[in-house]
Design an enzyme around this catalytic site. Structure first.
Site, PDB file in Angstrom:
ATOM      1  N   PRO A  10       0.791  -1.234   0.000  1.00 19.24           N
ATOM      2  CA  PRO A  10       0.000   0.000   0.000  1.00 19.24           C
ATOM      3  C   PRO A  10       0.821   1.282   0.000  1.00 19.24           C
ATOM      4  CG  PRO A  10      -0.909  -1.563   1.559  1.00 19.24           C
ATOM      5  CD  PRO A  10       0.384  -2.147   1.079  1.00 19.24           C
ATOM      6  N   ASN A  11       0.366   2.207  -0.816  1.00 17.75           N
ATOM      7  CA  ASN A  11       0.869   3.577  -0.917  1.00 17.75           C
ATOM      8  C   ASN A  11       2.233   3.715  -1.590  1.00 17.75           C
ATOM      9  OD1 ASN A  11      -1.427   4.815   0.341  1.00 17.75           O
ATOM     10  ND2 ASN A  11      -0.665   3.982   2.261  1.00 17.75           N
ATOM     11  N   ARG A  18       5.124  11.475  -2.202  1.00 16.95           N
ATOM     12  CA  ARG A  18       4.737  11.293  -0.806  1.00 16.95           C
ATOM     13  C   ARG A  18       5.934  11.506   0.104  1.00 16.95           C
ATOM     14  NH1 ARG A  18       4.054   5.268   1.612  1.00 16.95           N
ATOM     15  NH2 ARG A  18       3.494   5.934   3.673  1.00 16.95           N
ATOM     16  N   TYR A  23      10.826   9.376   2.153  1.00 18.39           N
ATOM     17  CA  TYR A  23      10.886   8.358   1.103  1.00 18.39           C
ATOM     18  C   TYR A  23      11.700   8.759  -0.113  1.00 18.39           C
ATOM     19  CZ  TYR A  23       7.119   6.398   3.883  1.00 18.39           C
ATOM     20  OH  TYR A  23       6.376   5.893   4.909  1.00 18.39           O
ATOM     21  N   ASN A  74       8.342  -5.092  -0.304  1.00 22.87           N
ATOM     22  CA  ASN A  74       8.175  -3.920   0.544  1.00 22.87           C
ATOM     23  C   ASN A  74       6.701  -3.924   0.921  1.00 22.87           C
ATOM     24  OD1 ASN A  74       7.771  -1.449   1.751  1.00 22.87           O
ATOM     25  ND2 ASN A  74       9.180  -0.366   0.399  1.00 22.87           N
ATOM     26  N   ALA A  77       2.654  -0.657   5.074  1.00 18.33           N
ATOM     27  CA  ALA A  77       1.942  -0.812   6.350  1.00 18.33           C
ATOM     28  C   ALA A  77       1.489  -2.242   6.615  1.00 18.33           C
ATOM     29  CB  ALA A  77       0.743   0.130   6.393  1.00 18.33           C
ATOM     30  N   GLU A  98      12.808  -8.657   2.826  1.00 18.98           N
ATOM     31  CA  GLU A  98      11.930  -7.532   3.157  1.00 18.98           C
ATOM     32  C   GLU A  98      12.702  -6.230   2.976  1.00 18.98           C
ATOM     33  OE1 GLU A  98       9.216  -6.058   6.963  1.00 18.98           O
ATOM     34  OE2 GLU A  98      10.628  -7.710   7.219  1.00 18.98           O
ATOM     35  N   HIS A 100      12.482  -1.887   3.150  1.00 14.93           N
ATOM     36  CA  HIS A 100      11.809  -0.648   3.555  1.00 14.93           C
ATOM     37  C   HIS A 100      12.689   0.515   3.123  1.00 14.93           C
ATOM     38  CE1 HIS A 100       8.678  -2.581   5.904  1.00 14.93           C
ATOM     39  NE2 HIS A 100       9.619  -3.418   6.323  1.00 14.93           N
ATOM     40  N   SER A 102      12.489   3.707   4.101  1.00 17.56           N
ATOM     41  CA  SER A 102      12.887   4.440   5.302  1.00 17.56           C
ATOM     42  C   SER A 102      13.335   3.439   6.365  1.00 17.56           C
ATOM     43  CB  SER A 102      11.718   5.283   5.823  1.00 17.56           C
ATOM     44  OG  SER A 102      10.703   4.445   6.343  1.00 17.56           O
ATOM     45  N   ARG A 107      11.420   5.658  13.304  1.00 18.25           N
ATOM     46  CA  ARG A 107      10.170   6.386  13.097  1.00 18.25           C
ATOM     47  C   ARG A 107       9.203   6.100  14.241  1.00 18.25           C
ATOM     48  NH1 ARG A 107       8.127   5.677   7.241  1.00 18.25           N
ATOM     49  NH2 ARG A 107       6.826   7.401   7.922  1.00 18.25           N
ATOM     50  N   ARG A 111       5.598   1.474  13.891  1.00 15.11           N
ATOM     51  CA  ARG A 111       6.242   0.982  12.664  1.00 15.11           C
ATOM     52  C   ARG A 111       7.399   0.024  12.955  1.00 15.11           C
ATOM     53  NH1 ARG A 111       4.785   4.122   8.107  1.00 15.11           N
ATOM     54  NH2 ARG A 111       3.895   6.124   8.665  1.00 15.11           N
TER      55      ARG A 111
END
Length: 145
Positions: A10-11, A18, A23, A74, A77, A98, A100, A102, A107, A111
């Site tokens: 998502p996103n 964004r 990012y 990735n 969320a 996996e 990410h 960021s 954070r 997360r």
């Protein structure tokens, strides 16, 4: 030839638009182009998929798992609550890395825990879009060793 599946949750389709300070300014399409180029250089093949819907990602994994050699994921969320996604990854029996963009550990507290990490061969986080390149090279090394 088997594909490396590169899956974004998502996103991530909004990369480049964004939160650039978190990012970066690189778009998902630019990341995919860079990965295609690197895959060609190392003799790998890649297949990309992005969805904001967990079920669509699961369907993709189920459809492609028999002809794939590994997954770079990735989960966005979904890393915090995607239990159905985790089950699909387990059933695929494919090595998973996996990624990410960021550093989730630097954070918000929520997360910092990924339900994917314990089934992944490894996690690359906090190095921006280059984490995908590191994952591609690492996955191919794991597969060919």
């Amino acid at each position: 030839m088997a594909n490396d599946l590169i899956i974004n949750g998502p996103n991530l389709n909004f990369l480049g638009r964004r939160d650039a300070e978190i990012y970066g300014a690189t778009t998902l399409e630019q990341i995919e182009e860079r990965l295609k180029k690197r895959a060609t250089e190392i003799g790998a093949t890649v297949m990309f998929f992005q969805s904001n819907i967990e079920g669509a990602i699961i369907d993709f994994i189920q459809q492609q798992s028999l002809s794939a050699q590994g997954i770079i994921l990735n989960p966005g969320a979904l890393s915090m609550y995607g239990y159905a996604l985790k089950d699909a990854l387990i059933v695929s029996k494919l090595p998973v890395l996996e990624v990410h963009i960021s550093n989730p550990y630097a954070r918000e507290y929520w997360r910092r825990h990924s339900i994917i990490t314990d089934i992944a061969k490894g996690q690359i986080a906090g190095v921006g879009w280059r984490g995908y390149l590191a994952a591609l090279e690492t996955l191919n090394a794991l597969i060919t060793d």
